[in-house]
Design an enzyme around this catalytic site. Structure first.
Site, PDB file in Angstrom:
ATOM      1  N   GLU A 120       3.495 -48.282  56.712  1.00  0.00           N
ATOM      2  CA  GLU A 120       3.094 -48.763  55.381  1.00  0.00           C
ATOM      3  C   GLU A 120       2.322 -50.084  55.477  1.00  0.00           C
ATOM      4  OE1 GLU A 120       6.814 -46.499  53.148  1.00  0.00           O
ATOM      5  OE2 GLU A 120       6.784 -48.690  53.157  1.00  0.00           O
ATOM      6  N   HIS A 173       8.852 -51.538  45.437  1.00  0.00           N
ATOM      7  CA  HIS A 173       8.995 -50.599  46.549  1.00  0.00           C
ATOM      8  C   HIS A 173       9.428 -51.391  47.772  1.00  0.00           C
ATOM      9  CE1 HIS A 173       8.073 -47.620  49.646  1.00  0.00           C
ATOM     10  NE2 HIS A 173       7.563 -48.632  50.317  1.00  0.00           N
ATOM     11  N   LYS A 198       5.554 -53.494  41.631  1.00  0.00           N
ATOM     12  CA  LYS A 198       4.979 -52.344  40.919  1.00  0.00           C
ATOM     13  C   LYS A 198       4.370 -52.750  39.571  1.00  0.00           C
ATOM     14  CE  LYS A 198       7.970 -48.874  43.112  1.00  0.00           C
ATOM     15  NZ  LYS A 198       8.922 -47.743  42.883  1.00  0.00           N
ATOM     16  N   TYR A 235       2.602 -42.047  48.795  1.00  0.00           N
ATOM     17  CA  TYR A 235       3.827 -41.337  48.421  1.00  0.00           C
ATOM     18  C   TYR A 235       3.815 -39.871  48.854  1.00  0.00           C
ATOM     19  CZ  TYR A 235       5.828 -45.163  45.637  1.00  0.00           C
ATOM     20  OH  TYR A 235       6.419 -46.338  45.238  1.00  0.00           O
ATOM     21  N   ASN A 265      10.685 -49.199  38.384  1.00  0.00           N
ATOM     22  CA  ASN A 265      11.790 -49.978  38.942  1.00  0.00           C
ATOM     23  C   ASN A 265      11.326 -51.195  39.754  1.00  0.00           C
ATOM     24  OD1 ASN A 265      10.874 -48.601  41.135  1.00  0.00           O
ATOM     25  ND2 ASN A 265      12.771 -47.510  41.580  1.00  0.00           N
TER      26      ASN A 265
HETATM   27  P1  ADP Z   1      13.255 -45.977  46.597  1.00  0.00           P
HETATM   28  O1  ADP Z   1      12.037 -46.614  45.949  1.00  0.00           O
HETATM   29  O2  ADP Z   1      14.534 -46.638  46.153  1.00  0.00           O
HETATM   30  O3  ADP Z   1      13.131 -45.882  48.103  1.00  0.00           O
HETATM   31  P2  ADP Z   1      12.645 -43.110  46.510  1.00  0.00           P
HETATM   32  O4  ADP Z   1      11.917 -43.320  47.800  1.00  0.00           O
HETATM   33  O5  ADP Z   1      13.663 -42.029  46.451  1.00  0.00           O
HETATM   34  O6  ADP Z   1      13.356 -44.475  46.029  1.00  0.00           O
HETATM   35  O7  ADP Z   1      11.600 -42.810  45.350  1.00  0.00           O
HETATM   36  C1  ADP Z   1      10.360 -43.459  45.324  1.00  0.00           C
HETATM   37  C2  ADP Z   1      10.079 -43.893  43.907  1.00  0.00           C
HETATM   38  O8  ADP Z   1       9.937 -42.737  43.082  1.00  0.00           O
HETATM   39  C3  ADP Z   1      11.196 -44.711  43.228  1.00  0.00           C
HETATM   40  O9  ADP Z   1      11.174 -46.073  43.575  1.00  0.00           O
HETATM   41  C4  ADP Z   1      10.878 -44.487  41.770  1.00  0.00           C
HETATM   42  O10 ADP Z   1       9.775 -45.284  41.334  1.00  0.00           O
HETATM   43  C5  ADP Z   1      10.449 -43.013  41.778  1.00  0.00           C
HETATM   44  N1  ADP Z   1      11.579 -42.110  41.516  1.00  0.00           N
HETATM   45  C6  ADP Z   1      12.592 -41.811  42.373  1.00  0.00           C
HETATM   46  N2  ADP Z   1      13.443 -40.940  41.824  1.00  0.00           N
HETATM   47  C7  ADP Z   1      12.970 -40.659  40.585  1.00  0.00           C
HETATM   48  C8  ADP Z   1      13.396 -39.830  39.502  1.00  0.00           C
HETATM   49  N3  ADP Z   1      14.508 -39.080  39.579  1.00  0.00           N
HETATM   50  N4  ADP Z   1      12.643 -39.817  38.372  1.00  0.00           N
HETATM   51  C9  ADP Z   1      11.509 -40.556  38.269  1.00  0.00           C
HETATM   52  N5  ADP Z   1      11.042 -41.355  39.249  1.00  0.00           N
HETATM   53  C10 ADP Z   1      11.761 -41.419  40.391  1.00  0.00           C
HETATM   54 MG    MG Z   2      11.737 -44.829  49.236  1.00  0.00          MG
END
Ligand code: ADP
Ligand code: MG
Length: 140
Positions: A128, A117, A11, A51, A114
């Protein structure tokens, strides 16, 4: 356990801090092989489409803005049980909850920024991968 493929994105928070190699090293040390990779700038439409599953979530607009804030590196990873192997080395979505040694514990800035992905199922991995790569761009 079979050798399978998953989809990964390094990212913008990680590319901005020159962590493409650092993230990839942890992926490789986890037993994953990069079988396709390209550094791209996502368009707003691409990020929204990628997304789309999250479009009703309160963080959707911020997430799209973040994902287009700089280059990303999209990758296809191959290895034993690749989806789970990758999710394990990524760590929890919120770096505060991520285990020691995971990519997010090591590098992530926040729950949003974070660093990586990773696909959450084999079915989504296939969708994807096809969103970003032609079959001939993947060389195992
Ligand atoms: P992951 O990436 O661990 O699969 P999710 O699919 O739930 O997590 O969410 C997609 C992305 O959205 C996350 O990697 C993060 O960048 C963002 N995200 C998820 N939850 C939050 C939140 N509560 N606040 C802000 N950004 C979030
Ligand atoms: Mg996810």
């Amino acid at each position: 356990m079979a050798v399978t493929r998953t989809f990964s994105i390094i990212k913008p928070d990680a590319t901005r801090r020159n962590l493409t190699g650092g993230v990839t090293k942890l992926l490789e040390e986890a037993g994953l092989r990069v079988v396709a990779s390209k550094r791209i700038q996502l368009s707003q439409e691409q990020a929204e489409g990628f997304y789309a599953v999250h479009k009703e979530r309160p963080f959707f607009n911020d997430l799209v803005s973040f994902m287009i804030s700089g280059p990303v590196v999209v990758q296809v990873l191959e290895g034993e049980d690749a989806v789970k192997t990758n999710r394990d080395v990524m760590g929890a979505t919120n770096p505060a909850d991520a285990a020691e040694g995971t990519i997010r514990k090591t590098f992530a800035e926040s729950i949003e920024a974070n660093s990586v992905h990773g696909s959450d199922s084999e079915e989504n991995a296939a969708i994807e991968i096809a969103y970003f790569f032609k079959p001939e761009e993947i060389v195992g």
